[in-house]
Design a protein around this motif. Structure first.
Motif, PDB file in Angstrom:
ATOM      1  N   VAL A  86      13.954  12.516  -1.985  1.00 31.86           N
ATOM      2  CA  VAL A  86      13.055  11.480  -1.351  1.00 31.86           C
ATOM      3  C   VAL A  86      11.755  11.872  -1.581  1.00 31.86           C
ATOM      4  O   VAL A  86      11.387  13.041  -1.710  1.00 31.86           O
ATOM      5  N   GLY A  87      11.006  10.974  -1.993  1.00 33.61           N
ATOM      6  CA  GLY A  87       9.661  10.910  -2.408  1.00 33.61           C
ATOM      7  C   GLY A  87       8.770   9.876  -1.860  1.00 33.61           C
ATOM      8  O   GLY A  87       9.376   8.706  -1.655  1.00 33.61           O
ATOM      9  N   MET A  88       7.615   9.985  -1.696  1.00 29.08           N
ATOM     10  CA  MET A  88       6.379   9.064  -0.927  1.00 29.08           C
ATOM     11  C   MET A  88       5.196   9.056  -1.797  1.00 29.08           C
ATOM     12  O   MET A  88       4.709  10.070  -2.241  1.00 29.08           O
ATOM     13  N   LEU A  89       4.821   7.693  -2.150  1.00 30.08           N
ATOM     14  CA  LEU A  89       3.570   7.292  -2.801  1.00 30.08           C
ATOM     15  C   LEU A  89       2.870   6.338  -1.960  1.00 30.08           C
ATOM     16  O   LEU A  89       3.331   5.179  -1.524  1.00 30.08           O
ATOM     17  N   SER A  90       1.892   6.952  -1.325  1.00 27.81           N
ATOM     18  CA  SER A  90       1.275   6.071  -0.161  1.00 27.81           C
ATOM     19  C   SER A  90      -0.322   6.137   0.148  1.00 27.81           C
ATOM     20  O   SER A  90      -0.778   7.267   0.128  1.00 27.81           O
ATOM     21  N   GLN A  91      -0.937   5.201  -0.144  1.00 32.45           N
ATOM     22  CA  GLN A  91      -2.347   5.046   0.012  1.00 32.45           C
ATOM     23  C   GLN A  91      -2.736   5.372   1.314  1.00 32.45           C
ATOM     24  O   GLN A  91      -3.603   5.929   1.759  1.00 32.45           O
ATOM     25  N   ILE A 143       8.893  -0.711   0.194  1.00 31.62           N
ATOM     26  CA  ILE A 143       7.668  -0.953   0.057  1.00 31.62           C
ATOM     27  C   ILE A 143       7.189  -1.640   1.398  1.00 31.62           C
ATOM     28  O   ILE A 143       7.782  -2.651   1.769  1.00 31.62           O
ATOM     29  N   TRP A 144       6.151  -1.059   2.119  1.00 29.18           N
ATOM     30  CA  TRP A 144       5.713  -1.639   3.497  1.00 29.18           C
ATOM     31  C   TRP A 144       4.124  -1.500   3.275  1.00 29.18           C
ATOM     32  O   TRP A 144       3.726  -1.542   2.287  1.00 29.18           O
ATOM     33  N   ASN A 145       3.629  -2.531   4.309  1.00 29.03           N
ATOM     34  CA  ASN A 145       2.287  -2.680   4.317  1.00 29.03           C
ATOM     35  C   ASN A 145       1.964  -3.663   3.039  1.00 29.03           C
ATOM     36  O   ASN A 145       1.139  -3.228   2.134  1.00 29.03           O
ATOM     37  N   GLN A 156       0.687  -1.173   0.119  1.00 30.49           N
ATOM     38  CA  GLN A 156       0.055  -0.061   0.133  1.00 30.49           C
ATOM     39  C   GLN A 156       0.744   1.119  -0.085  1.00 30.49           C
ATOM     40  O   GLN A 156       0.324   2.325  -0.448  1.00 30.49           O
ATOM     41  N   ASP A 157       2.273   1.169   0.338  1.00 30.36           N
ATOM     42  CA  ASP A 157       2.931   2.402   0.625  1.00 30.36           C
ATOM     43  C   ASP A 157       4.327   2.232  -0.127  1.00 30.36           C
ATOM     44  O   ASP A 157       4.874   1.113   0.277  1.00 30.36           O
ATOM     45  N   ALA A 158       5.015   3.157  -0.468  1.00 28.27           N
ATOM     46  CA  ALA A 158       6.278   2.978  -1.089  1.00 28.27           C
ATOM     47  C   ALA A 158       6.865   4.273  -0.673  1.00 28.27           C
ATOM     48  O   ALA A 158       6.383   5.519  -0.916  1.00 28.27           O
TER      49      ALA A 158
END
Length: 540
Positions: free
Chosen positions: A128-133, A203-205, A114-116
């Motif tokens: 640093v960048g984040m793509l997170s549901q 990548i987590w979750n 769900q998150d990266a």
């Protein structure tokens, strides 16, 4: 909320946050999603020489990591990568790019979890960048927001300066909603990129099954696997590349130029055609849309006889694997069993998940042409008794075939086969067939192929027999109906004769009609007799 507009006042289209989940469903499985992230490191704009894939734990969360030593990303490139549809990749130094739709990272990462978070080091900058549901859900976002921070590499010891002041909101959200909750933790992770430049994706979750387990199985040492229960094995066992990431990555590129490490061990750079026997490179195909002929390589697999077909590549990248064509689709054709064809179709257009090609007339003509050449190759191999095609049989089938040979000849199968080179390096790897028993001879292989084809032919004949039985029942019913009609017509004719004067008879036209119908009935009875044999005598 008012929609964003152009400078002329025309509303702009926007993306809802739910699109991240929708877009992720384009992948048939996690391996195709992982391949998208590997492709990004391979493409000429990044041009990584190595990529490391591993599993780690951060704050008791299982995470999947991808680290490469490519050119890295600055803020502008990071922004484009986290946006949709932006792709300006071009060939560099003769290396063709795989990415073309500007969607691979988004669909691939969100399919795995769900998150990266992306940490990158380029020539001059750290980014640093984040793509997170999860982040978008917690802040109640209506549109997709991607926090990004970037600063000069020379100021890597602190988050300060004008650039960081401009990105303070992004930094605050990354620290609150990522696994790294302090500036020092984030800087430590950036410093962990040892190469001069490179990128690390965490990548987590991770996606989980209905039982609560992760979709990916990390229990096998030096590999990442898909549990067998999640694979469709209704017909035959699936190829190892469908369940093992190590096996999949070993055939992912036709000409490997980037080393892939999975959980601390390098994947062997072993092109698919190097594992074949009886290789023939004399075939080619000339599509109308290109000027040069496309080479086609044929050979026999040295692994399981069940896994064969066409390996179709695009710009060096595997798109379709073990795709059976032409005579390989017929259960009764045993000559093409075990044949693998390899072709690089740079003139075709892959689908957006890079697991198939658009079904255009050019694609269909390619399949027809390859099928014809495969039939010719199988015929040549069949007519050349000097060819020894060593195919490793599954354990149960090999044991069965050896038992058959012992019963017929009074001795076990004999023969020798050179050990295949271990693609991961080191000593040559002995096949299971050499460890458990003597290697199957050509006669043994032919017996196994014939057995498989006879079983397929038997299934076809059984179905054909059932169809004939159903046809017989229909004809029997029609015979009964025609017999009743014949009796009725006869009675009607006799009645007409008795009602007329003694010298008056049926009109010629009526007699001709009756004779014609009787002849038709007789022909149908003869057809039934030919189909049913003696069982149809009851109708005469």
């Amino acid at each position: 909320m008012a929609a964003a507009k152009t400078d002329r006042g025309i509303p702009l289209s926007t993306l809802c946050t739910n699109y991240l989940e929708t877009n992720a469903t384009s992948h048939r499985g996690p391996f195709s999603a992982i391949a998208e992230l590997i492709d990004n490191a391979y493409d000429p704009d990044v041009n990584a020489k190595q990529i490391w894939i591993d599993k780690t734990k951060i704050r008791d969360m299982e995470c999947l990591t991808f680290t490469d030593n490519g050119n890295g990303l600055d803020q502008k490139t990071m922004q484009r990568m986290l946006s949709f549809g932006f792709s300006n990749k071009i060939a560099l130094n003769g290396k063709l790019p795989i990415g073309m739709y500007g969607n691979g990272f988004k669909s691939g990462s969100m399919c795995l979890g769900q998150d990266a978070i992306i940490l990158s080091k380029s020539m001059n900058d750290l980014c640093v960048g984040m793509l997170s549901q999860t982040y978008l859900e917690k802040i109640g976002a209506k549109h997709i927001a991607v926090p990004i921070i970037s600063f000069n590499k020379n100021e890597a010891n602190k988050f300060s300066g004008r650039e960081m002041w401009e990105n303070r909101a992004s930094l605050k959200d990354i620290l609150e909603h990522s696994p790294f909750n302090t500036e020092e933790e984030l800087l430590t992770e950036l410093r962990a990129i040892e190469s001069t430049s490179g990128t690390k994706i965490i990548i987590w979750n991770l996606r989980r099954t209905s039982e609560g387990n992760t979709e990916l199985d990390f229990n096998t040492e030096n590999d990442i696997r898909i549990p067998c229960d999640d694979l469709d094995t209704s017909d035959t066992s699936v190829p190892e590349s469908h369940s093992s990431l190590r096996a999949y990555c070993s055939i992912l590129y036709l000409r490997p130029s980037m080393q892939i490490s999975i959980r601390g061990q390098m994947v062997g750079n072993c092109p698919i055609y190097e594992s074949l026997e009886c290789i023939d490179r004399t075939y080619s195909y000339k599509p109308r849309v290109v000027e040069k002929k496309i080479p086609i390589t044929f050979g026999y697999t040295t692994k399981s006889i069940q896994h064969y077909g066409l390996m179709m590549y695009y710009n060096n990248r595997l798109i379709k694997a073990y795709h059976r064509v032409g005579c390989q689709l017929k259960a009764t054709n045993r000559r093409s069993v075990g044949i693998i064809g390899v072709i690089e179709c740079n003139y075709l257009k892959p689908t957006h998940n890079k697991q198939d090609f658009d079904n255009t007339d050019t694609y269909r003509n390619t399949i027809l042409s390859v099928a014809s050449k495969l039939r010719d190759y199988s015929g040549k191999r069949r007519n050349n008794p000097s060819d020894n095609v060593p195919i490793e049989e599954p354990d149960d089938e090999r044991t069965h075939d050896n038992d058959q040979l012992q019963e017929t000849s009074g001795e076990g199968a004999s023969g020798t086969k050179r050990p295949r080179r271990n693609c991961d390096g080191g000593e040559p790897e002995m096949h299971m067939s050499l460890r458990s028993s003597a290697a199957p001879t050509r006669e043994n292989v032919e017996i196994s192929r014939e057995r498989e084809q006879l079983l397929g032919a038997n299934r076809s004949l059984t179905q054909e027999n059932q169809d004939l039985m159903a046809q017989r029942d229909v004809l029997n019913l029609k015979v009964e109906q025609l017999e009743r009609e014949k009796a009725s017509l006869s009675e009607e004719c006799e009645k007409n004769k008795s009602d007329r004067a003694p010298k008056q008879s049926c009109r010629p036209c009526e007699l001709e009609q009756l004779n014609y119908e009787c002849n038709v009935i007789e022909e149908i009875l003869e057809q039934v007799l030919r189909i049913n044999g003696p069982t149809s005598q009851q109708y005469h």
